[in-house]
Write a protein that holds these residues in place. Sequence first.
Motif, PDB file in Angstrom:
ATOM      1  N   GLY A 177       0.796  -1.222   0.000  1.00 42.02           N
ATOM      2  CA  GLY A 177       0.000   0.000   0.000  1.00 42.02           C
ATOM      3  C   GLY A 177       0.825   1.266   0.000  1.00 42.02           C
ATOM      4  N   HIS A 178       2.135   1.138   0.238  1.00 47.69           N
ATOM      5  CA  HIS A 178       3.005   2.305   0.247  1.00 47.69           C
ATOM      6  C   HIS A 178       3.399   2.627  -1.188  1.00 47.69           C
ATOM      7  N   GLU A 179       3.808   3.846  -1.433  1.00 47.29           N
ATOM      8  CA  GLU A 179       4.144   4.237  -2.798  1.00 47.29           C
ATOM      9  C   GLU A 179       5.605   4.657  -2.926  1.00 47.29           C
ATOM     10  N   PHE A 180       6.135   4.391  -4.125  1.00 45.96           N
ATOM     11  CA  PHE A 180       7.538   4.653  -4.414  1.00 45.96           C
ATOM     12  C   PHE A 180       7.677   5.275  -5.805  1.00 45.96           C
ATOM     13  N   TYR A 181       8.716   6.088  -5.936  1.00 42.60           N
ATOM     14  CA  TYR A 181       9.135   6.581  -7.248  1.00 42.60           C
ATOM     15  C   TYR A 181      10.258   5.670  -7.723  1.00 42.60           C
ATOM     16  N   TYR A 182      10.429   5.550  -9.019  1.00 39.93           N
ATOM     17  CA  TYR A 182      11.596   4.847  -9.540  1.00 39.93           C
ATOM     18  C   TYR A 182      12.284   5.719 -10.573  1.00 39.93           C
ATOM     19  N   ILE A 183      13.554   5.434 -10.756  1.00 37.84           N
ATOM     20  CA  ILE A 183      14.334   6.212 -11.708  1.00 37.84           C
ATOM     21  C   ILE A 183      14.904   5.256 -12.753  1.00 37.84           C
ATOM     22  N   GLU A 184      14.749   5.657 -14.013  1.00 34.58           N
ATOM     23  CA  GLU A 184      15.275   4.851 -15.108  1.00 34.58           C
ATOM     24  C   GLU A 184      15.784   5.799 -16.182  1.00 34.58           C
ATOM     25  N   LYS A 185      17.016   5.572 -16.610  1.00 27.29           N
ATOM     26  CA  LYS A 185      17.651   6.420 -17.618  1.00 27.29           C
ATOM     27  C   LYS A 185      17.567   7.901 -17.231  1.00 27.29           C
ATOM     28  N   SER A 186      17.884   8.174 -15.981  1.00 26.99           N
ATOM     29  CA  SER A 186      17.920   9.533 -15.418  1.00 26.99           C
ATOM     30  C   SER A 186      16.566  10.230 -15.385  1.00 26.99           C
ATOM     31  N   GLU A 187      15.479   9.492 -15.561  1.00 26.81           N
ATOM     32  CA  GLU A 187      14.144  10.086 -15.489  1.00 26.81           C
ATOM     33  C   GLU A 187      13.360   9.410 -14.367  1.00 26.81           C
ATOM     34  N   GLU A 188      12.603  10.239 -13.616  1.00 28.35           N
ATOM     35  CA  GLU A 188      11.842   9.718 -12.493  1.00 28.35           C
ATOM     36  C   GLU A 188      10.383   9.481 -12.877  1.00 28.35           C
ATOM     37  N   PHE A 189       9.830   8.372 -12.362  1.00 27.24           N
ATOM     38  CA  PHE A 189       8.439   8.011 -12.629  1.00 27.24           C
ATOM     39  C   PHE A 189       7.752   7.655 -11.306  1.00 27.24           C
ATOM     40  N   GLY A 190       6.439   7.874 -11.268  1.00 27.56           N
ATOM     41  CA  GLY A 190       5.700   7.448 -10.077  1.00 27.56           C
ATOM     42  C   GLY A 190       4.844   8.552  -9.525  1.00 27.56           C
ATOM     43  N   PRO A 191       4.285   8.313  -8.375  1.00 32.51           N
ATOM     44  CA  PRO A 191       4.536   7.167  -7.486  1.00 32.51           C
ATOM     45  C   PRO A 191       3.696   5.939  -7.856  1.00 32.51           C
ATOM     46  N   PHE A 192       4.239   4.762  -7.477  1.00 33.27           N
ATOM     47  CA  PHE A 192       3.580   3.489  -7.701  1.00 33.27           C
ATOM     48  C   PHE A 192       3.652   2.647  -6.427  1.00 33.27           C
ATOM     49  N   THR A 193       2.672   1.753  -6.272  1.00 34.64           N
ATOM     50  CA  THR A 193       2.741   0.779  -5.179  1.00 34.64           C
ATOM     51  C   THR A 193       3.734  -0.310  -5.574  1.00 34.64           C
ATOM     52  N   VAL A 194       4.148  -1.126  -4.626  1.00 34.73           N
ATOM     53  CA  VAL A 194       5.063  -2.230  -4.911  1.00 34.73           C
ATOM     54  C   VAL A 194       4.411  -3.211  -5.881  1.00 34.73           C
ATOM     55  N   GLU A 195       3.118  -3.439  -5.703  1.00 35.33           N
ATOM     56  CA  GLU A 195       2.403  -4.353  -6.601  1.00 35.33           C
ATOM     57  C   GLU A 195       2.445  -3.847  -8.042  1.00 35.33           C
ATOM     58  N   GLU A 196       2.280  -2.539  -8.223  1.00 30.93           N
ATOM     59  CA  GLU A 196       2.339  -1.961  -9.563  1.00 30.93           C
ATOM     60  C   GLU A 196       3.752  -2.063 -10.148  1.00 30.93           C
ATOM     61  N   LEU A 197       4.747  -1.821  -9.319  1.00 23.37           N
ATOM     62  CA  LEU A 197       6.133  -1.940  -9.776  1.00 23.37           C
ATOM     63  C   LEU A 197       6.461  -3.387 -10.141  1.00 23.37           C
ATOM     64  N   GLU A 198       5.986  -4.316  -9.334  1.00 22.82           N
ATOM     65  CA  GLU A 198       6.223  -5.742  -9.609  1.00 22.82           C
ATOM     66  C   GLU A 198       5.591  -6.139 -10.945  1.00 22.82           C
ATOM     67  N   GLU A 199       4.377  -5.674 -11.166  1.00 23.59           N
ATOM     68  CA  GLU A 199       3.671  -5.979 -12.421  1.00 23.59           C
ATOM     69  C   GLU A 199       4.424  -5.413 -13.633  1.00 23.59           C
ATOM     70  N   LYS A 200       4.906  -4.167 -13.512  1.00 25.70           N
ATOM     71  CA  LYS A 200       5.677  -3.550 -14.599  1.00 25.70           C
ATOM     72  C   LYS A 200       6.955  -4.340 -14.876  1.00 25.70           C
ATOM     73  N   ALA A 201       7.601  -4.799 -13.801  1.00 19.86           N
ATOM     74  CA  ALA A 201       8.842  -5.570 -13.969  1.00 19.86           C
ATOM     75  C   ALA A 201       8.559  -6.928 -14.608  1.00 19.86           C
ATOM     76  N   LYS A 202       7.464  -7.581 -14.210  1.00 19.28           N
ATOM     77  CA  LYS A 202       7.094  -8.879 -14.805  1.00 19.28           C
ATOM     78  C   LYS A 202       6.816  -8.742 -16.292  1.00 19.28           C
ATOM     79  N   LYS A 203       6.191  -7.634 -16.673  1.00 23.64           N
ATOM     80  CA  LYS A 203       5.888  -7.380 -18.091  1.00 23.64           C
ATOM     81  C   LYS A 203       7.108  -6.843 -18.847  1.00 23.64           C
ATOM     82  N   GLU A 204       8.226  -6.699 -18.108  1.00 27.61           N
ATOM     83  CA  GLU A 204       9.486  -6.196 -18.652  1.00 27.61           C
ATOM     84  C   GLU A 204       9.368  -4.778 -19.196  1.00 27.61           C
TER      85      GLU A 204
END
Length: 196
Positions: A140-167
């Motif tokens: 239920g907590h939210e996090f930002y992530y950084i990829e290629k020097s750009e920040e995205f978010g916030p997302f829950t861990v479940e949302e981040l996990e889903e994005k990672a699974k879908k590559e």
Amino acid sequence: MKEYLHKTIPNLKPFDYARHHDDLFINQQWVLVNGISKKKSIYTFRKDNILEISRKQSIIETSWTIDIQNVFSIETEDGLITVKAYFKDDDVLVLNHQNKKEFALFINTANYDEDVNSIEDVQAFLKEKYKQKVANLIYGHEFYYIEKSEEFGPFTVEELEEKAKKEEISMYCFVRDINENDYSKRLRIYDLIKEL
């Protein structure tokens, strides 16, 4: 003596009668960690100022009292001692001896399915307890992530996990809690998912 205790076990909360007495202290079975490898002792503080100390198949009844300043007097095999009580959290109690540089550490294993009979068992209990606490905080907590020097978010861990699974993103992208200003903790999506 108080400084010694707080350096040894940080973030202790003093015993608060209104908050701790009825819900967390009375009639709970507190396993004494000190000396557990030699003999297991379970302390149960009863409402009528009776203290039951259980060891193997024997129960010793003694007494305890508390004064207006939350200082406990406990009758032990070694005589009367005075202690101040502190909670690390709801399941970890510390009784700090008022006249010596000593304290007793107790854990309440009421919500734990395994027997606690050794230091290894205590470590397993604490590891499981804090692992569950971390998982509860992460959900239920939210996090930002950084990829290629750009920040995205916030997302829950479940949302981040889903994005990672879908590559869509890498599991090794750095994340930061919404309450943090930077990525200095070097926490990755992979680390968050591993704690769930």
